[in-house]
Design an enzyme around this catalytic site. Structure first.
Site, short mmCIF file in Angstrom:
data_model
loop_
_atom_site.label_atom_id
_atom_site.label_comp_id
_atom_site.label_asym_id
_atom_site.label_seq_id
_atom_site.Cartn_x
_atom_site.Cartn_y
_atom_site.Cartn_z
N ARG A 1 48.15 36.11 0.40
CA ARG A 1 48.16 34.68 0.11
C ARG A 1 46.80 34.07 0.45
O ARG A 1 46.31 34.26 1.56
CB ARG A 1 49.25 33.97 0.91
CG ARG A 1 49.34 32.48 0.64
CD ARG A 1 50.54 31.86 1.36
NE ARG A 1 50.65 30.43 1.04
CZ ARG A 1 50.04 29.44 1.71
NH1 ARG A 1 49.26 29.74 2.74
NH2 ARG A 1 50.21 28.19 1.34
N LYS B 1 51.28 22.99 -19.29
CA LYS B 1 52.72 23.27 -19.09
C LYS B 1 52.92 24.23 -17.92
O LYS B 1 53.17 25.42 -18.10
CB LYS B 1 53.31 23.84 -20.38
CG LYS B 1 54.83 23.80 -20.42
CD LYS B 1 55.32 24.07 -21.82
CE LYS B 1 56.81 24.30 -21.90
NZ LYS B 1 57.61 23.16 -21.52
N GLU C 1 57.45 10.15 -20.08
CA GLU C 1 58.31 11.05 -20.87
C GLU C 1 59.59 11.31 -20.08
O GLU C 1 59.77 10.83 -18.96
CB GLU C 1 57.57 12.35 -21.19
CG GLU C 1 57.04 13.07 -19.97
CD GLU C 1 56.09 14.22 -20.29
OE1 GLU C 1 56.19 14.81 -21.38
OE2 GLU C 1 55.25 14.53 -19.42
#
Ligand code: PMP
Length: 286
Positions: free
Chosen positions: A101, A150, A182
């Site tokens: 990580r 996205k 939206e």
């Protein structure tokens, strides 16, 4: 029957498919996705989704894992192996597994992770909700500033969906600086007379593939299209409202917060656009 899913070039039973705990998608929501609907075994607007996938990857400097042709072949293989007639194919690409990580991106050459799976939804195009319409509630838009990419960072839209459910509604419309951005997983529209109004494209919203097709079909059907933001007030006073997405197509909205939209029933424009969208995009399906 266990689904067959796709992971990095392999087709596996869903309970044998594995992604590393160090995958950037898991640890950092460092990934993007697409959802393509399947109707009658055909992929709807596949090419549009591939263009947007490439743009999302490029905005995040994630390398392209496969060609469109290979991606189409994998979609078709999953549809065949899982005997999907109506449903969805979900595709996710993450920055991959650096083996640890770290906030810094992994070294170039780290392979992206690609996962795909199907969801079977028999009768997807005949959703009963399309005849009664959805109710929506407004919530503040607390997402990040690049909603045009996205990404799999879907926690806030999930929270908004849960708030909608808690308030007895089907979905939430997110509002920023007094204007609707939206829905939690769809683009939002209102109809006033012969004019369809929907927010213009920018970093503030996802550039819906269904949105692009619906606006094109609306223009071809001689409807006026105005791309601008609108308020909840204006939406409540509109003749009709609706949302679009790859999985709901064109879904009428009949109530916003405490006000009925128009007559409170599904209106003719949303109904017509749904019909046109389904008919035309099925013809273009691959
Ligand atoms: N906006 C958001 C926030 C979404 O998540 C989606 C669906 N993924 C859409 C709009 C609609 O996009 P599309 O028509 O490409 O499904």
């Amino acid at each position: 029957m266990a689904r067959t899913v796709y992971v990095n070039g392999e087709y596996l039973p869903e309970d044998e498919a594995k992604v590393s705990v160090f995958d950037r998608g898991f640890l950092m929501a460092d990934g993007v996705y697409e959802v393509v609907s399947v109707l009658g075994g055909k992929l709807i607007d596949f090419q549009g989704h591939m263009v947007r996938l490439r743009r999302s990857l490029s905005e995040l400097a994630i390398s392209e894992p496969m060609t469109d042709a290979d991606c189409l072949a994998a979609h078709r293989e999953l549809i065949a192996r899982n005997a999907i007639t109506d449903g969805l194919v979900y595709l996710q690409v993450t920055r991959g597994n650096p083996g640890d990580r770290d906030f810094a991106y992994p070294p170039e050459g780290t392979a992206p992770t690609v996962v795909m799976f199907t969801q079977s939804k028999p009768g997807l195009a005949d959703a009963p909700a399309a005849r009664t319409g959805w109710t929506v509630v407004s919530v503040p838009d607390l997402r990040w500033g690049r909603r045009d990419i996205k990404t799999v960072q879907l926690l806030y839209p999930s929270m908004a969906k849960m708030e909608a459910k808690a308030r007895g509604a089907d979905d939430a419309w997110m509002v920023e600086e007094g204007r609707v951005t939206e829905g939690t997983s769809n683009n939002a529209y209102i109809v006033k007379g012969n004019t369809i109004i929907t927010r213009e494209l920018s970093h503030d919203i996802l550039h819906g593939i269904t949105r692009a097709a619906v606006l094109r079909f609306a223009a071809e059907a001689q409807m006026q299209v105005e791309e601008r933001a609108f308020t909840i007030d204006e939406a409540q006073q509109a003749d009709e409202a609706f949302v679009t997405s790859a999985s709901s197509f064109v879904m009428p909205v009949v109530r916003i917060d405490d006000a009925a939209v128009g007559t409170g029933a599904v209106g003719p424009v949303a109904t017509r656009l749904r019909e046109i969208y389904l008919e035309e995009s099925l013809k273009l399906g691959v």
